[in-house]
Design an enzyme around this catalytic site. Sequence first.
Site, PDB file in Angstrom:
ATOM      1  N   THR A 206      -3.649   9.200  -4.387  1.00 24.31           N
ATOM      2  CA  THR A 206      -3.650   9.359  -2.927  1.00 24.31           C
ATOM      3  C   THR A 206      -2.453  10.194  -2.473  1.00 24.31           C
ATOM      4  O   THR A 206      -2.597  11.067  -1.603  1.00 24.31           O
ATOM      5  CB  THR A 206      -3.632   7.974  -2.253  1.00 24.31           C
ATOM      6  OG1 THR A 206      -4.807   7.282  -2.655  1.00 24.31           O
ATOM      7  CG2 THR A 206      -3.631   8.075  -0.741  1.00 24.31           C
TER       8      THR A 206
ATOM      9  N   GLU B 159       0.825  -1.215   0.000  1.00 24.22           N
ATOM     10  CA  GLU B 159       0.000   0.000   0.000  1.00 24.22           C
ATOM     11  C   GLU B 159       0.861   1.268   0.000  1.00 24.22           C
ATOM     12  O   GLU B 159       0.521   2.265  -0.633  1.00 24.22           O
ATOM     13  CB  GLU B 159      -0.911  -0.055   1.236  1.00 24.22           C
ATOM     14  CG  GLU B 159      -1.622   1.217   1.608  1.00 24.22           C
ATOM     15  CD  GLU B 159      -2.910   1.424   0.845  1.00 24.22           C
ATOM     16  OE1 GLU B 159      -2.910   1.185  -0.366  1.00 24.22           O
ATOM     17  OE2 GLU B 159      -3.890   1.840   1.477  1.00 24.22           O
TER      18      GLU B 159
HETATM   19  N1  HSE Z   1      -6.631   7.700   4.783  1.00 22.54           N
HETATM   20  C1  HSE Z   1      -6.105   7.707   3.448  1.00 22.54           C
HETATM   21  C2  HSE Z   1      -6.178   9.117   2.896  1.00 22.54           C
HETATM   22  C3  HSE Z   1      -6.920   6.756   2.618  1.00 22.54           C
HETATM   23  O1  HSE Z   1      -7.251   9.700   3.005  1.00 22.54           O
HETATM   24  O2  HSE Z   1      -5.186   9.609   2.386  1.00 22.54           O
HETATM   25  C4  HSE Z   1      -6.508   6.688   1.193  1.00 22.54           C
HETATM   26  O3  HSE Z   1      -7.417   5.844   0.515  1.00 22.54           O
END
Ligand code: HSE
Length: 309
Positions: A180, A128
Site C-alpha cells: 500500500t 494500520e
Molecule cells: N485507500 C487506501 C489506498 C486503501 O488506496 O491507498 C488501502 O487499502
Amino acid sequence: MNEITVFPPATVANVVCGFDCLGFALDDPVDAMTLRLTDEKGVRITHLDDYGLPADPERNIAGVALLAMLDAIHHETGFELEITKKIKPGSGVGSSSASAVGAVVAADKLLNERFSRLELAEFAMRGEQVASAGRHADNVAPCLYGGFTLVRSVDPLDIVELEFPEIAVTVIHPQIEVKTADARRMLPAEIPLKSGVRAWSNVGALVAALAKGDLELLARSLEDAIVEPVRKTLIPHFDAVKTESLRAGALGGGISGSGPSIFMLSENQSTARRVAAAMDAVYAESGIDFNIYVTKINSEGVKFAGAEI
Ligand code: HSE
C-alpha cells in the site's frame, strides 16, 4: 472472560470513486485471532500461518494497535495473541486492517467493552499506519462497523454507516504483492479541479444509489479517472478482467484498495459466479496464480467464535 476468538473480515476500500473514504466488508475471507489476558505486561504474538509476519509487537500491525490500547489503560493487563491469517498480506482486501481491528475488538470484549467504536477505530488506525504510511480509515471502518461505510473525516475521525441493497461481490486476487505504501507514493499530490468535481459527483451518486437500491445509478457511479489509471499499471490484465466482467453482467468494479485484487459488484450471486468464470478465463493463461472469491457484503463486521460464521 479471559480468552476470546474473533474473525475480522476482509474489506474493499475506495470502491472505485471514493479514494480513502468508501469501503465495505466481505463475508469471505476472514482471519482468526485468539486473544488472552495475561499478568505479564505488554503483548506477546504467535503466528499460526506461514506469512512470516513480525512477532515483535512494535512492528506488528495488531501489536501496535494493542499497545495503543494498553497505553490508554495504563498497562493494567497484558495480552497474548494468536493470529491465523486467511487474508493474505498485500492482497488489497484489507489484510492489515483486519489484523488491527480484530485485535482491538477482541481486547475490548475482554475489557468489558470500555471503548466506543470510534475509539477502537483510532487504536486500529495506529496499527494500520504501520502498513500504509498514511492515515486513512477506509478499510478499518467497514471491518469494524460491517456493511458499507464512508469516512467523512480522519481528523477528527467521523464514520458514516451507509444503507445498501443486497449485492453480490466477486474478487480476484492475483498472487502478486502490491505494498500500500508504494501504491500511495505513485499517486499525484494534486488533481485538477475538474477531476475533483467528477469524483465527488460520483461518490454522492454512489451513496444515493446504494440507499435507493438503484443499481443502474450504482453502475454509472463506479468510475474513476484519478487513481485507477495510475495504479492499474501494477496489475497484470486489469483492463481485460474489467471488460470481461462487465460483459459477464457485472454492474462495475475496479481495484480493491491499493490492489492487486480486483472486485466486481453484481446484482445477484449467479451473475457474480459468471463474473468469476470470466475472471478465471482471463487469468488462466497468465501464468500467475490467483484466487477468486464469490461472496457478499458482511453487515456485522467482526464475528465472534460461537456465532455462526
Ligand atoms: N485507500 C487506501 C489506498 C486503501 O488506496 O491507498 C488501502 O487499502
